[in-house]
Write an enzyme that holds these catalytic residues in place. Structure first.
Site, PDB file in Angstrom:
ATOM      1  CD  GLU A  51      -3.168  -0.682   0.317  1.00 31.28           C
ATOM      2  OE1 GLU A  51      -3.191   0.292  -0.424  1.00 31.28           O
ATOM      3  OE2 GLU A  51      -3.929  -1.532   0.037  1.00 31.28           O
ATOM      4  CD  GLU A  91       4.634 -21.437  11.147  1.00 33.96           C
ATOM      5  OE1 GLU A  91       4.636 -21.740  12.649  1.00 33.96           O
ATOM      6  OE2 GLU A  91       3.554 -20.911  10.563  1.00 33.96           O
TER       7      GLU A  91
END
Length: 309
Positions: A91, A122
């Site tokens: 963004e 992960e």
């Protein structure tokens, strides 16, 4: 089996993984009651974030100082935490006209992990090291490890490796006394408590992480001069809606009539910040660009350098 037992023992100590017996029959409640319960849970998150504001502010000031010297802001996380980092980073170019490489979101397992689970990613500190090595992370950069548990190896590995390269490090977690916070220069621990669904950290923990990332990126960009007051004067006008917003921002900043706004935007190639300077500073497009360059992009400083009309 020993490894699994050790991991289960770790999870048993985490607030974000705690079981709430009072909600054990939530599936038997009317839908509206479940919604009210969930909404009440979400309402507790801002207070948890507020308790960490001094730590967040200190981290932002340090990040902005490094970015003002050309550094980058890098988020690193797995699963929901990684997706939120990628979202926040993506963004920044349209909102603040940053280069896509200025704010980067790394997710364990790469871009495909945004929509599908990448098994084992992960759990790998080595993967984090490889991802940061590919970015050539260095002393001017900041790496923010994001992990609800505060123990995710990918996020922890990212912070640990970044420190060896002289980068500023921030550890954002949702458990007190986390390994991630301890490993970072700035630890931010937003303790939101056990989730409505046991261990589902996309809920309150995810909401808390989103709020903190909003704070980090937005205030950093304010400190870097990417706004004028509360106006997004560095936004990128990449579609019709944003072009209309650009004109509105220039109008709000200057109070100028439409004809003058259009002329200023034309003279500056559609750059909002430059157009505001043209109108308020009484300069032409090239001079506006020169003044902003001399002011490191800070519009208020550039206005102070402009001749008065």
């Amino acid at each position: 089996m020993t490894a699994h037992a050790d991991l289960r023992a770790q999870l048993d100590t985490l607030t974000t993984e705690a079981f709430r017996p009072e909600l054990a029959e939530i599936d038997r409640l009317p839908t509206l009651d479940i919604a009210r319960t969930m909404n009440a849970e979400d309402a507790t998150v801002p207070a948890a974030v507020a308790a960490q504001l001094p730590h967040i502010a200190a981290a932002v000031d340090a990040i902005a100082e490094r970015m003002s010297r050309g550094g980058r802001l890098v988020y690193a996380g797995a699963g929901t935490a990684g997706r939120l980092g990628v979202l926040d980073a993506s963004e920044c170019p349209p909102t603040f006209n940053t280069d896509p490489g200025d704010v980067v979101g790394l997710i364990a397992g790469g871009p495909s992990a945004l929509v599908t689970s990448v098994e084992g990613a992960e759990d790998s500190k080595e993967l984090a090291v490889a991802d940061l090595t590919a970015l050539e992370i260095g002393p001017h950069d900041t790496v923010v490890g994001v992990s609800a548990s505060g123990r995710t190896p990918y996020a922890l590995g990212a912070v640990e490796f970044a420190r060896t390269r002289g980068a500023l490090t921030v550890g954002l977690s949702c458990n007190a006394g986390s390994a991630l916070a301890a490993a970072a220069d700035h630890g931010i621990e937003v303790v939101v408590g056990p989730e409505l669904l046991t261990g589902s950290t996309r809920l309150k923990a995810g909401t808390a992480q989103k709020l903190v990332l909003n704070l980090i990126s937005t205030i950093t960009m304010i400190r870097l001069g990417k706004t004028y007051g509360n106006l997004m004067v560095d936004m990128r006008s990449s579609n019709e809606k944003l072009r209309a917003r650009a004109r509105r921002i220039v109008a709000l900043a200057t109070g100028a009539p439409d004809e003058e706004i259009e002329a200023a935007l034309t003279a500056t190639g559609g750059e909002v910040k430059n157009a505001v300077l043209v109108v308020l500073g009484g300069v032409d497009g090239p001079t506006a660009a020169e003044l902003l360059a001399a002011s490191q992009g800070h519009l208020r400083a550039a206005l102070a350098l402009a001749p008065t009309r």
